[in-house]
Design a protein around this motif. Structure first.
Motif, PDB file in Angstrom:
ATOM      1  N   ASP A 358      56.814  71.733  11.382  1.00 13.89           N
ATOM      2  CA  ASP A 358      57.691  70.606  12.353  1.00 13.89           C
ATOM      3  C   ASP A 358      56.945  71.862  13.734  1.00 13.89           C
ATOM      4  OD1 ASP A 358      58.850  73.083  11.915  1.00 13.89           O
ATOM      5  OD2 ASP A 358      60.579  72.060  12.499  1.00 13.89           O
ATOM      6  N   LEU A 359      57.349  72.808  14.045  1.00  8.29           N
ATOM      7  CA  LEU A 359      56.614  73.413  14.995  1.00  8.29           C
ATOM      8  C   LEU A 359      55.000  73.443  15.530  1.00  8.29           C
ATOM      9  CD1 LEU A 359      58.742  76.197  15.375  1.00  8.29           C
ATOM     10  CD2 LEU A 359      59.258  74.640  16.090  1.00  8.29           C
ATOM     11  N   ALA A 361      51.384  73.133  16.877  1.00  8.47           N
ATOM     12  CA  ALA A 361      51.140  73.502  18.887  1.00  8.47           C
ATOM     13  C   ALA A 361      52.642  73.954  19.629  1.00  8.47           C
ATOM     14  CB  ALA A 361      50.217  72.940  19.201  1.00  8.47           C
ATOM     15  N   ARG A 362      53.340  73.036  19.408  1.00 11.72           N
ATOM     16  CA  ARG A 362      54.753  72.732  20.130  1.00 11.72           C
ATOM     17  C   ARG A 362      55.189  74.562  20.482  1.00 11.72           C
ATOM     18  NH1 ARG A 362      58.658  69.977  18.836  1.00 11.72           N
ATOM     19  NH2 ARG A 362      59.967  69.682  20.694  1.00 11.72           N
ATOM     20  N   ILE A 363      54.416  75.652  20.403  1.00  9.11           N
ATOM     21  CA  ILE A 363      55.326  77.472  19.796  1.00  9.11           C
ATOM     22  C   ILE A 363      54.986  77.272  20.975  1.00  9.11           C
ATOM     23  CG2 ILE A 363      52.953  78.108  18.712  1.00  9.11           C
ATOM     24  CD1 ILE A 363      56.227  79.082  17.438  1.00  9.11           C
ATOM     25  N   GLU A 365      55.558  76.286  23.888  1.00  2.31           N
ATOM     26  CA  GLU A 365      56.411  75.083  25.113  1.00  2.31           C
ATOM     27  C   GLU A 365      57.718  75.806  25.146  1.00  2.31           C
ATOM     28  OE1 GLU A 365      57.011  70.701  23.464  1.00  2.31           O
ATOM     29  OE2 GLU A 365      55.041  70.414  23.480  1.00  2.31           O
ATOM     30  N   ARG A 366      58.809  75.815  25.988  1.00  7.15           N
ATOM     31  CA  ARG A 366      59.709  76.892  27.220  1.00  7.15           C
ATOM     32  C   ARG A 366      60.071  76.065  25.081  1.00  7.15           C
ATOM     33  NH1 ARG A 366      59.806  80.069  30.854  1.00  7.15           N
ATOM     34  NH2 ARG A 366      58.046  79.978  31.657  1.00  7.15           N
ATOM     35  N   THR A 367      61.356  77.070  24.809  1.00  3.82           N
ATOM     36  CA  THR A 367      63.121  76.540  24.341  1.00  3.82           C
ATOM     37  C   THR A 367      62.402  76.330  23.009  1.00  3.82           C
ATOM     38  OG1 THR A 367      62.658  74.242  24.799  1.00  3.82           O
ATOM     39  CG2 THR A 367      64.141  75.711  26.646  1.00  3.82           C
ATOM     40  N   ILE A 368      61.137  75.960  22.272  1.00  4.38           N
ATOM     41  CA  ILE A 368      61.136  76.184  21.895  1.00  4.38           C
ATOM     42  C   ILE A 368      60.773  76.753  20.654  1.00  4.38           C
ATOM     43  CG2 ILE A 368      59.299  75.206  19.351  1.00  4.38           C
ATOM     44  CD1 ILE A 368      60.561  72.441  21.472  1.00  4.38           C
ATOM     45  N   SER A 369      61.510  77.136  19.659  1.00  3.10           N
ATOM     46  CA  SER A 369      62.053  78.015  18.723  1.00  3.10           C
ATOM     47  C   SER A 369      62.633  77.603  17.319  1.00  3.10           C
ATOM     48  CB  SER A 369      63.445  79.548  19.723  1.00  3.10           C
ATOM     49  OG  SER A 369      63.389  80.461  18.499  1.00  3.10           O
ATOM     50  N   ALA A 379      55.700  81.227  25.485  1.00  2.00           N
ATOM     51  CA  ALA A 379      55.338  80.283  26.785  1.00  2.00           C
ATOM     52  C   ALA A 379      55.422  81.645  28.093  1.00  2.00           C
ATOM     53  CB  ALA A 379      56.872  79.828  27.702  1.00  2.00           C
ATOM     54  N   GLU A 393      46.186  81.873  22.121  1.00  2.79           N
ATOM     55  CA  GLU A 393      45.740  80.811  20.924  1.00  2.79           C
ATOM     56  C   GLU A 393      46.824  81.181  19.831  1.00  2.79           C
ATOM     57  OE1 GLU A 393      42.572  79.758  20.752  1.00  2.79           O
ATOM     58  OE2 GLU A 393      41.832  78.709  22.763  1.00  2.79           O
TER      59      GLU A 393
END
Length: 424
Positions: A358-359, A361-363, A365-369, A379, A393
């Motif tokens: 579910d993460l 490519a958003r890994i 992004e800030r605040t994504i953990s 980030a 990457e």
């Protein structure tokens, strides 16, 4: 302000009504009086003409004959030489409007009308003028209230916006009022709000990056100091102290790098450096932590590679990846080096479950953990890599493989090679 606007508008309207209203009353009163006098004069002339025609024809002139020729509210007296006066209508009392006309046969005709009729007509006219004036005052008050609200409400909104800016709430309102001057002030406040918001965001980002980036060197430094306190061997103490000094230098470099990026994220001090030194440095710093966790960290791949970048920034990127593997991964962590085209690649992988689907490519992004961490490590690592012209990457999600791509050719040299004309 609203009260002053309403009062000033109402005062202007009252002055206008007083000036033009009094003049209108005087003119209308005179017009009504003159009109009444003209009616009485016309009635007397008409009645004198009737009497003349009957006398010329030798017909009788009596009150019964002339009664239908005089209006009911009027009183007329006809005086014919040698005859008694003939009265038509009831004698009037009080103030009257009178007109006397002389006929061709020597008779005189006097017609009277009560002045009360003029007074009633003047009263009706005054009532109409008063109602119009009252409507004008009401309309003026409503218009003054509308204009006062149109001018005062925007000023109140702008004052609230300025107060919010002063209290630390920089959200722009993007509200306009249809008044060019007020809209200009609103534009300036919104522009200021956006600038303040960007400044606050940059400060918060700097604080978050600093707390995250300084945590790892401080943790490593504290581990070295603990090693020193737990040993009595002078050689071990000296070795650990030298490592601690190296880590202090890295800590200083991290601080300088953060301050440089806060001023200009694109500013970098890229140089050609040996990747092996940076990798071995990271292995030496993280082995105690992995040993405490019952895990291992190793390196493999092509040796003696050089890359273009900032050694301190590359070390921070690798530290972020190694720390993520320690916190979220499992098994042995491996750092592999390889070459692809004109780029040197450092891959960091472990034997853990990898990045949740579910993460994806958003890994970065800030605040994504994936767990209860800050969510800014990757980030910040990507920003550091891009600042030196590289890129970070996620090459594989399960098991996780992250790749740091660095150029092997200085950027200026590459540009010169591209710009240099080919000689044949």
């Amino acid at each position: 302000m609203r009260r002053r606007l309403i009062q000033s508008t109402l005062a202007v309207v009252l002055v206008v009504i007083a000036v033009f209203g009094v003049s209108l009353v005087i003119v209308e009163t005179r017009t009504i009086s003159n009109s009444a006098q003209e009616r009485v004069d016309s009635e007397a002339i008409r009645l004198a003409g009737i009497v003349d025609s009957r006398l010329f024809a030798a017909e009788d002139v009596t009150g019964e004959i002339l009664r239908d020729q005089v209006a009911q509210e009027r009183y007329a007296v006809i005086r014919i030489p040698g005859k008694d006066p003939i009265e038509v209508g009831s004698r009037l009392s009080g103030q009257v409007i009178s007109s006397t006309q002389r006929g061709e046969e020597g008779e005189t005709v006097t017609v009277q009308e009560p002045r009360s009729s003029v007074t009633r007509e003047v009263g009706r006219t005054l009532l109409i003028i008063g109602l119009v004036a009252l409507l004008a005052v009401i309309a003026a008050v409503l218009l003054a209230i509308r204009q006062a609200n149109k001018l005062a409400s925007p000023l109140t909104d702008l004052a609230e916006t300025a107060e919010r800016l002063g209290s630390g709430d920089p959200r722009p309102r993007h509200k306009r009022y249809g008044v060019p001057e007020l809209d200009r002030v609103a534009d300036v406040l919104d522009s200021s709000a956006e600038r303040i918001a960007r400044m606050l965001t940059a400060e918060r980002r700097l604080a978050a990056d600093a707390s995250h980036q300084l945590r790892t060197p401080l943790t490593a430094l504290s581990m070295r100091l603990e090693e020193i306190t737990l040993t009595d061997d002078p050689d071990t103490v000296k070795e650990e102290a030298n490592v601690a000094l190296t880590q202090v230098e890295r800590l200083t470099d991290v601080v300088e790098r953060l301050l440089t990026n806060s001023r200009d994220p694109r500013a970098g001090n890229a140089v050609t450096f040996d990747l092996d030194e940076v990798i071995q440095q990271q292995l030496a710093e993280w082995r105690p932590a992995y040993r405490s966790a019952g895990r291992a960290i190793v390196s493999s791949g092509k040796r003696h590679l050089t890359a273009v970048g900032t050694p301190g920034a590359v070390a921070q990127v690798l530290a972020a990846l190694i720390e993520n593997s320690l916190m979220h991964g499992g098994g042995t962590v491996a750092l592999r080096t390889r070459v692809t085209g004109n780029q040197a690649v450092i891959e960091v992988t472990d034997e853990g479950p990898g990045v949740p689907a579910d993460l994806g490519a958003r890994i970065f992004e800030r605040t994504i953990s994936g767990r209860n961490s800050t969510g800014i490590g990757l980030a910040v690592a990507r920003d550091l890599a891009e600042a030196d012209g590289g890129r970070l990457e996620m090459l594989q999600a399960q098991p996780p493989v992250f790749g740091l791509f660095l150029s092997r050719t200085p950027l200026k040299s590459a540009l010169l090679d591209e710009d240099e004309p080919t000689v044949r």
